[in-house]
Design an enzyme around this catalytic site. Structure first.
Site, PDB file in Angstrom:
ATOM      1  N   SER A 262     -10.977   8.430  -5.182  1.00 50.24           N
ATOM      2  CA  SER A 262     -11.052   8.223  -3.734  1.00 50.24           C
ATOM      3  C   SER A 262     -12.449   8.553  -3.227  1.00 50.24           C
ATOM      4  CB  SER A 262     -10.040   9.122  -3.019  1.00 50.24           C
ATOM      5  OG  SER A 262     -10.445  10.485  -3.100  1.00 50.24           O
ATOM      6  N   LYS A 263     -12.710   8.165  -1.969  1.00 49.85           N
ATOM      7  CA  LYS A 263     -13.999   8.472  -1.344  1.00 49.85           C
ATOM      8  C   LYS A 263     -14.220   9.981  -1.310  1.00 49.85           C
ATOM      9  CE  LYS A 263     -16.509   7.999   3.003  1.00 49.85           C
ATOM     10  NZ  LYS A 263     -16.735   9.439   3.165  1.00 49.85           N
ATOM     11  N   ARG A 264     -13.143  10.739  -1.114  1.00 48.34           N
ATOM     12  CA  ARG A 264     -13.244  12.191  -1.053  1.00 48.34           C
ATOM     13  C   ARG A 264     -13.841  12.764  -2.342  1.00 48.34           C
ATOM     14  NH1 ARG A 264      -8.212  12.692   0.028  1.00 48.34           N
ATOM     15  NH2 ARG A 264      -8.137  11.715   2.064  1.00 48.34           N
TER      16      ARG A 264
END
Length: 505
Positions: A262-264
């Site tokens: 994910s972007k996280r």
């Protein structure tokens, strides 16, 4: 279908920036179809009007163009099967919705969100299917007159596929083999919404793939649960003979392998998950991109190609043409691929080393200009040749070479304590006098002169050379000393030594 020309499609939704997993899907489609001499289509699936994000479509096209993934037809590329934006195909889809309704393959449902929520509260794990549709407000429980009246009065409705229970649905997947699902676990998915006169992904996808003569659907593993429904839709339309072959790619996993990337993860560990930098039009938040972070497009392609596919050999560096020749779906993994971002840096390092010093000088010049430095390409190329082995990105060349362009104004304290002795200033000034008469300031000649002097004087080689480096560079780093001073020239070399002697206490 065996005799048909291979046709694949990449069909992103313009709901934000293209995730690196989507880039890999596009790449695998491209490699597959180019190897087989087929065509690649870019289709924009923008039927979800609520999630549409301005600028996302242009971003997708720019990102794939930068990476060298080329399309034969589609949005921005033309072709004979358009329009290629789903929002521009409303009339086409309506015809197929009407076909399903008139052939008892679908039905109209008027249930409001509140009514559906109430039913979910009443029935645990509620699913709109053959076992529950009889208790809902739809054209199967209402008379034709009641149904027509509700539509005439402007009540919003959806069209749902009518799935018959207890049928085995078989998906023959080119990566996962035979996948068998019983239709009883499938719900009557919504195919069309009157609210915006647009189909959902499921219907639009099938109709477009059929009309655009797509032969293979290569997409992410997350779409595998939709595959049985898509098989049933092909069956409902009587299109079994033209149904494309499916291939569901493994997920890209977090670097530790625990869950989907994910972007996280990128924010937390400091790597991009988007091909280009993205500015959110609503919040103004900026997400980093591979291009702006200094990655070369060919390095990104090579890195992504090996996340979920292996060539069966030890080879790691592949040009796009080599990837096309080597790629096959039967060497794609069924299990997820860990996103090893450090390996991505390694690929970028390798591709930087393959570039000529002159190419890298051209790429480095804008950074020098930003710092107010003007140097001819030939000099910059010479400098890069000495330091490029130490960098993964062009922007790191400054840290490795800044001393060539700017003389040190301060000196590393640790090195001073360790290397700058009481006798050092006198030795450095002696070195200045040694260098002054030298006419041939080439690395080999200067090295010979200095080494001879050190030997004849009985000086400590390490002591002299460490102090020499500190004077010229300001810290204990950099390539071979004689290569450095050859580029700086005699006058600048002497000036720096004298400055160090006057500055360091």
């Amino acid at each position: 279908m065996a005799d048909k020309k291979v046709r694949v499609r990449f069909a992103p939704s313009p709901t934000g920036p293209l995730h690196i997993g989507g880039v890999r899907t596009a790449l695998y489609n491209y490699l597959f179809t180019k190897k087989l001499g087929g065509d690649m289509i870019l289709r924009i699936e923008d039927t979800d009007s609520q999630r549409y994000v301005p600028g996302a479509e242009a971003y997708i096209i720019e990102a794939l163009t930068w990476l060298g993934i080329k399309f034969d037809e589609g949005v921005n590329f033309g072709g004979n099967y358009g329009p290629y934006r789903q929002s521009e195909r409303k009339e086409i889809y309506k015809k197929y919705v009407d076909y399903l309704l008139s052939n008892d393959k679908a039905y109209i449902a008027f249930d409001t969100p509140a009514e559906l929520d109430a039913k979910r509260t009443e029935i645990q794990n509620f699913q709109y299917d053959a076992s529950t549709r009889g208790m809902m407000r739809n054209s199967l429980t209402l008379s034709k007159e009641e149904t027509d009246k509700l539509i005439t009065e402007g009540n919003q409705y959806v069209v749902r596929i009518k799935i018959e229970p207890n049928e085995d649905v078989i998906v023959n997947d080119l990566i996962r083999g035979e996948v068998k699902i019983n239709s009883s676990i499938l719900d009557d998915k919504v195919l069309y919404k009157s609210a915006d006169n647009l189909p959902t992904y499921h219907l639009a996808n099938i109709v477009d793939d059929h009309l655009m003569e797509v032969t293979h659907v290569i997409r992410g593993e997350e779409w595998l649960p939709s595959a049985p429904l898509h098989v049933l839709l092909y069956r409902a339309f009587g299109w079994e003979d033209t149904m494309p072959r499916f291939a569901h790619l493994p997920l890209l996993l977090k670097p530790d392998g625990n869950g989907k990337l994910s972007k996280r993860d990128g924010d937390r560990l400091g790597f991009p998950v988007f091909p280009l930098e993205w500015k959110d039009p609503k919040t103004g938040d900026i997400s980093s991109g591979y291009r702006e972070s200094g990655y070369l497009p060919e390095a990104v392609i090579n890195f992504l190609s090996l996340l979920g596919w292996n060539p069966g050999t030890e080879q790691e560096i592949f040009s796009m043409d080599e990837l096309i020749q080597a790629f096959s779906l039967d060497r794609c993994s069924k299990s997820g691929a860990k996103f090893d971002y450090e390996k991505g840096k390694w690929f970028n390092h390798k591709y930087l080393q393959m570039k000529s010093n002159e190419e890298l000088a051209e790429m480095f010049q804008p950074i020098l200009k930003e710092k107010g430095i003007e140097q001819p390409d030939s000099t910059v190329a010479q400098i890069i040749g000495l330091v490029k082995e130490r960098v993964n990105f062009v922007k790191e060349l400054w840290d490795q070479s800044s001393f060539f362009f700017v003389a040190p104004t301060s000196y590393d304290e640790k090195t001073i304590k360790k290397r700058w002795k009481e006798e050092t200033p006198a030795q450095m000034l002696e070195l200045v006098e040694l260098l002054k008469p030298i006419e041939d300031f080439s690395p080999a000649h200067t090295e010979e002169v200095v080494k001879t002097w050190i030997s004849e004087k009985g000086y400590n080689m390490g002591g002299i050379m460490n102090a020499f480096r500190l004077s010229i560079v300001g810290e204990p780093k950099g390539p071979h000393m004689y290569d450095i001073i050859s580029i700086l020239g005699k006058e600048e070399t002497i000036r720096r030594i004298e400055n160090a002697v006057n500055t360091i206490k």
